[in-house]
Design a protein around this motif. Sequence first.
Motif: not given
Length: 282
Positions: A18-19, A22-32, A45-49, A74-80
């Motif tokens: 979800r993080r 939300h990052l994609r949505q905040d950037a105004g990007l579609t999945g494609k 992208t669908t599988r990751i989301q 860096e923060d997202l890699i540490a979380t993953a």
Amino acid sequence: MPASPSSSAQAARIALARRLQHLRQDAGLTGKELSARCGWHPAKTTRIQKGESAPSDADIKAWCTACGSADQTEDLIATARAVDSMYVEWRRIHKNGMRKVQEDFYTLHERAGICRVYSSNAVPGFFQTADYATALLRSITDFQGTPDDVADAVAARLARSRFLYEGGHRFVVLLEEWVLRARIGDPATMTHQLRHLLDVLPLPSVSLGVIPFSAPRVVWPLEAFYVFDNAHTVVETLTAEINIRQPREIADYRRAFAELATMAVFGADARALVESAIRTLT
């Protein structure tokens, strides 16, 4: 009571997904559009989301760059990585043998001031004799079909016992009576192991309780778990090791441990149950 550890790990994967979404949505990007910028198929992208596919470090870096949020990489890699370590199959951990995981447990015990252990299936490693540990790790290796380094793994496991005698560590242990009655190894191996329990029972660093067969259950039998201070809980299932660091879940395991302790007997009564098990063997 504690929820399924595997479900907790899946919930953490979904939270990470979800993080990223939300990052994609905040950037105004579609999945494609994000997929095109990252250079992979939209299905990825669908599988990751959806939390169905764990993103690699490179995937997260590409995702953040595509969203113009490189500062979050860096923060997202540490979380993953933390999510990835929550639920790890034993076959993956033991792919090169068992010694490494025994060394990792040594480090956990070295750092912890107090270790609370509930075991419904075997004597904890720091209480084990060499023959008992060999019989147990041999059966695990044979069952999993992983590389055979049992001798080295046993040596690494037994090294933990030093903390019973030095460093100011405390071990609060609850065993189901079944652990005393189960035959791991031959009768001589079990007899030696049970006599060793009698030897460590009086140590100032040890509080050992046994939950009798006859005890009224206020908590059902659980998978074995270790609580290191208030910072880290390790749950051991048949197929995986689960690492829990969320304070709320750790508090649940502390609560379960406290309620299990109300069912246990200590001191002379615990010794009597161990001695009864020895008489059965001899």
